[in-house]
Motif scaffolding. Structure first.
Motif, PDB file in Angstrom:
ATOM      1  N   ARG A  57       0.873  -1.211  -0.147  1.00 54.96           N
ATOM      2  CA  ARG A  57      -0.082  -0.161   0.210  1.00 54.96           C
ATOM      3  C   ARG A  57       0.939   1.194  -0.068  1.00 54.96           C
ATOM      4  N   THR A  58       2.038   1.268   0.909  1.00 53.04           N
ATOM      5  CA  THR A  58       2.625   2.447   0.869  1.00 53.04           C
ATOM      6  C   THR A  58       3.630   2.447  -0.299  1.00 53.04           C
ATOM      7  N   GLY A  59       4.080   1.422  -0.844  1.00 51.85           N
ATOM      8  CA  GLY A  59       4.814   1.415  -2.225  1.00 51.85           C
ATOM      9  C   GLY A  59       4.301   2.094  -3.309  1.00 51.85           C
ATOM     10  N   LEU A  60       2.643   1.607  -3.242  1.00 54.04           N
ATOM     11  CA  LEU A  60       1.876   2.190  -4.469  1.00 54.04           C
ATOM     12  C   LEU A  60       1.717   3.654  -4.205  1.00 54.04           C
ATOM     13  N   MET A  61       1.487   4.217  -3.075  1.00 56.87           N
ATOM     14  CA  MET A  61       1.218   5.552  -2.574  1.00 56.87           C
ATOM     15  C   MET A  61       2.547   6.349  -3.229  1.00 56.87           C
ATOM     16  N   SER A  65       2.663   8.968  -6.586  1.00 53.83           N
ATOM     17  CA  SER A  65       2.861  10.176  -5.904  1.00 53.83           C
ATOM     18  C   SER A  65       1.076  10.768  -5.502  1.00 53.83           C
ATOM     19  N   ALA A  66       0.578   9.636  -4.819  1.00 55.60           N
ATOM     20  CA  ALA A  66      -0.700   9.952  -4.382  1.00 55.60           C
ATOM     21  C   ALA A  66      -1.012  11.246  -3.555  1.00 55.60           C
ATOM     22  N   PRO A  67      -1.738  12.147  -3.982  1.00 62.47           N
ATOM     23  CA  PRO A  67      -2.048  13.289  -3.327  1.00 62.47           C
ATOM     24  C   PRO A  67      -2.532  13.123  -1.778  1.00 62.47           C
ATOM     25  N   ASP A  68      -2.297  13.871  -1.004  1.00 60.17           N
ATOM     26  CA  ASP A  68      -3.024  13.807   0.392  1.00 60.17           C
ATOM     27  C   ASP A  68      -4.430  13.442   0.615  1.00 60.17           C
ATOM     28  N   GLY A  69      -4.536  12.443   1.418  1.00 62.85           N
ATOM     29  CA  GLY A  69      -6.086  12.053   1.533  1.00 62.85           C
ATOM     30  C   GLY A  69      -6.495  10.967   0.670  1.00 62.85           C
ATOM     31  N   TYR A  70      -5.606  10.484  -0.253  1.00 64.03           N
ATOM     32  CA  TYR A  70      -6.096   9.375  -1.128  1.00 64.03           C
ATOM     33  C   TYR A  70      -5.409   8.204  -0.186  1.00 64.03           C
ATOM     34  N   THR A  71      -5.914   6.883  -0.540  1.00 70.58           N
ATOM     35  CA  THR A  71      -5.710   5.959   0.228  1.00 70.58           C
ATOM     36  C   THR A  71      -5.732   4.503  -0.768  1.00 70.58           C
ATOM     37  N   VAL A  72      -5.077   3.542  -0.574  1.00 71.16           N
ATOM     38  CA  VAL A  72      -5.025   2.383  -1.198  1.00 71.16           C
ATOM     39  C   VAL A  72      -5.781   1.300  -0.693  1.00 71.16           C
ATOM     40  N   VAL A  73      -6.920   0.844  -1.245  1.00 73.52           N
ATOM     41  CA  VAL A  73      -7.823  -0.359  -0.828  1.00 73.52           C
ATOM     42  C   VAL A  73      -7.679  -1.487  -1.659  1.00 73.52           C
ATOM     43  N   LEU A  74      -7.564  -2.669  -0.995  1.00 75.80           N
ATOM     44  CA  LEU A  74      -7.720  -3.815  -1.774  1.00 75.80           C
ATOM     45  C   LEU A  74      -8.568  -4.825  -1.400  1.00 75.80           C
ATOM     46  N   GLY A  75      -8.779  -5.799  -2.380  1.00 81.06           N
ATOM     47  CA  GLY A  75      -9.691  -6.992  -2.155  1.00 81.06           C
ATOM     48  C   GLY A  75      -9.610  -8.108  -3.123  1.00 81.06           C
ATOM     49  N   ASN A  76     -10.507  -9.128  -2.886  1.00 83.47           N
ATOM     50  CA  ASN A  76     -10.092 -10.460  -3.673  1.00 83.47           C
ATOM     51  C   ASN A  76     -11.025 -10.280  -4.958  1.00 83.47           C
ATOM     52  N   GLY A  77     -10.716 -10.833  -6.052  1.00 87.24           N
ATOM     53  CA  GLY A  77     -11.411 -11.019  -7.165  1.00 87.24           C
ATOM     54  C   GLY A  77     -11.077 -10.550  -8.382  1.00 87.24           C
ATOM     55  N   GLY A  78      -9.996  -9.671  -8.549  1.00 91.44           N
ATOM     56  CA  GLY A  78      -9.432  -9.063  -9.882  1.00 91.44           C
ATOM     57  C   GLY A  78     -10.365  -7.903 -10.096  1.00 91.44           C
ATOM     58  N   ALA A  79      -9.819  -7.296 -11.275  1.00 93.26           N
ATOM     59  CA  ALA A  79     -10.277  -5.941 -11.927  1.00 93.26           C
ATOM     60  C   ALA A  79     -11.792  -6.333 -12.114  1.00 93.26           C
ATOM     61  N   ALA A  80     -12.139  -7.231 -12.957  1.00 91.99           N
ATOM     62  CA  ALA A  80     -13.634  -7.439 -13.245  1.00 91.99           C
ATOM     63  C   ALA A  80     -14.396  -7.526 -12.214  1.00 91.99           C
ATOM     64  N   ALA A 207      -7.112  -0.358  -5.370  1.00 86.40           N
ATOM     65  CA  ALA A 207      -8.120   0.817  -5.852  1.00 86.40           C
ATOM     66  C   ALA A 207      -7.497   2.014  -4.946  1.00 86.40           C
ATOM     67  N   PHE A 208      -7.163   3.241  -5.655  1.00 83.37           N
ATOM     68  CA  PHE A 208      -6.851   4.421  -4.924  1.00 83.37           C
ATOM     69  C   PHE A 208      -8.363   4.960  -4.870  1.00 83.37           C
ATOM     70  N   LEU A 209      -8.461   5.431  -3.576  1.00 83.72           N
ATOM     71  CA  LEU A 209      -9.671   6.158  -3.186  1.00 83.72           C
ATOM     72  C   LEU A 209      -9.453   7.688  -3.007  1.00 83.72           C
ATOM     73  N   SER A 210     -10.076   8.738  -3.453  1.00 83.19           N
ATOM     74  CA  SER A 210      -9.995  10.013  -3.139  1.00 83.19           C
ATOM     75  C   SER A 210     -11.123  10.089  -1.839  1.00 83.19           C
ATOM     76  N   PRO A 211     -10.785  11.217  -1.087  1.00 89.33           N
ATOM     77  CA  PRO A 211     -11.653  11.684   0.082  1.00 89.33           C
ATOM     78  C   PRO A 211     -13.029  11.657  -0.145  1.00 89.33           C
ATOM     79  N   ALA A 212     -13.581  12.115  -1.483  1.00 85.04           N
ATOM     80  CA  ALA A 212     -14.662  12.290  -1.902  1.00 85.04           C
ATOM     81  C   ALA A 212     -15.299  10.633  -2.240  1.00 85.04           C
ATOM     82  N   ALA A 213     -14.544   9.816  -2.753  1.00 82.73           N
ATOM     83  CA  ALA A 213     -15.068   8.384  -2.860  1.00 82.73           C
ATOM     84  C   ALA A 213     -15.295   7.796  -1.571  1.00 82.73           C
ATOM     85  N   VAL A 214     -14.407   7.998  -0.335  1.00 86.32           N
ATOM     86  CA  VAL A 214     -14.500   7.412   0.608  1.00 86.32           C
ATOM     87  C   VAL A 214     -15.739   7.951   1.348  1.00 86.32           C
TER      88      VAL A 214
END
Ligand SMILES: *Cc1c(COP(=O)(O)O)cnc(C)c1O
Length: 373
Positions: A57-61, A65-80, A207-214
């Motif tokens: 997660r921190t490596g992807l940030m 160059s993730a802007p402040d407030g963005y965060t990395v979330v992950l889960g199972n199942g792939g992109a589809a 997935a990167f999520l912005s504050p608005a997405a969260v």
């Protein structure tokens, strides 16, 4: 025909040119067998694997160059699977899509099939070109693919003029993530799977999520029934603890962490993007100069630096070239299944050596010269 044997001296050092799953660096696999073997077969709820997830997660940030407030979330199942996640956890009522190939179209179809949503607005264009979603007054979400893996066309990533400012921009970055530069702050959700540029195996989404997405995720989680596996709220809560809702593939996470570290150590997204562009320049200039071929994507500015699609003159059967290459260990350059063109498709993700793309072009020339057209 398949008795035709490409001379060893012409062959690339690595014959994997798939568009996903794609080449994984041998160094990462060796690391998995040594260092990684201490993690394989251990609990994903304990510090060693949680620490691995944290480093992913921190490596992807860093990489994006993730802007402040963005965060990395992950889960199972792939992109589809994330298309369904979006239908449940991101779209309130109606989305607007740009569709220009199989993947962006499937995303729109997944949303259209959701009974709790209104029919999406869909702007489409023929394969090989690109179209962005149109601003529509009642759309709360805008969605398209950064790189259309089925056609080899790359779309711009920016907010849609004329859209409701509260609307979210949700980008399927699966084949672009880690190979094409863009501004994450032009998106609210940028999702992908790690088996393309990110040199790992499939099965998870990130997935990167912005504050608005969260905020959107929280709103919908309290508002409608969402299956746990499609709940971005659940994934978010688990990700904050560096875990996943259910058991992840630890080897996939390990290889992903290796790749993200390798990219960051070598100069990050700029390094990765330049490497892909070097490969792409070799492929497209070869295809433009070659009387047997033309780049499928007519507009040079839309040609993908990570997935190149090359048409052959009708009398030169691309499927026979692909079969001859395959017999020599050069694999997965067949075109996308449903595109139905006389074409080869070349994955040029950061792990592919540009020199190997040059060698591939030479091998194709060698085969074409010897075909009885
Ligand atoms: C490969 C790809 C997918 C599908 O990824 P899976 O992990 O196999 O579900 C979705 N969208 C795009 C743009 C892709 O390239």
């Amino acid at each position: 025909m398949n008795a035709m044997k490409i001379p060893a001296a012409l062959l690339p050092s690595d014959g994997r040119f798939g568009s996903g799953p794609a080449k994984i660096r041998p160094e990462a696999v060796a690391e998995l067998a040594s260092e990684g073997s201490r993690l394989l077969g251990t609990s994903h709820r304990q510090p060693p694997v949680k620490d691995l997830v944290r480093r992913v997660r921190t490596g992807l940030m860093d990489l994006f160059s993730a802007p402040d407030g963005y965060t990395v979330v992950l889960g199972n199942g792939g992109a589809a699977a994330f298309w369904d996640v979006a239908a449940f956890s991101l779209i309130i009522k109606r989305s607007s899509h740009g569709t220009f190939g199989e993947f962006s179209t499937k995303f729109a179809k997944t949303v259209a099939a959701a009974p709790h949503l209104e029919d999406p607005a869909v702007a489409s264009v023929r394969a090989g070109s690109v179209i962005l979603p149109e601003p529509v007054p009642d759309a709360d979400t805008y969605a398209w693919a950064h790189n259309e893996t089925s056609t080899g066309a790359t779309a711009p990533v920016h907010r849609i003029g004329g859209a409701d400012p509260e609307a979210l921009v949700v980008i399927d970055g699966t084949s672009a993530a880690g190979g094409i530069r863009f501004n994450l702050n032009q998106t609210d959700v940028y999702f992908f799977a790690p088996q393309k540029c990110l040199g790992s195996d499939g099965g998870i989404w990130l997935a990167f999520l912005s504050p608005a997405a969260v905020e959107r995720v929280e709103l919908l989680a309290s508002d409608r029934w969402i299956p746990d596996i499609l709940s971005l709220k659940m994934a978010f809560d688990h990700s904050m603890q560096n875990t996943t809702l259910n058991t992840p593939a630890i080897a996939t996470l390990f290889l992903l962490e290796q790749q993200v570290r390798w990219l960051n150590d070598n100069g990050g997204l700029g390094f990765a993007a330049e490497r892909c562009l070097s490969s792409a320049r070799i492929l497209y200039s070869w295809a433009e100069q070659n009387p047997a071929t033309t780049p499928f994507v007519a507009e040079p500015g839309l040609r993908s630096p990570v997935v190149g699609t090359i048409d052959f003159r009708p009398e030169i059967e691309a499927a026979r070239i692909a079969a001859t290459l395959r017999a020599a260990g050069i694999v997965d350059v067949e075109p996308y299944r449903t595109l139905g063109r006389n074409q080869l498709r070349v994955g040029m993700f950061p792990n592919v050596d540009p020199g190997d793309v040059a060698a591939l072009c030479q091998c194709i020339d060698w085969v074409v010269e010897r075909m009885d057209n």
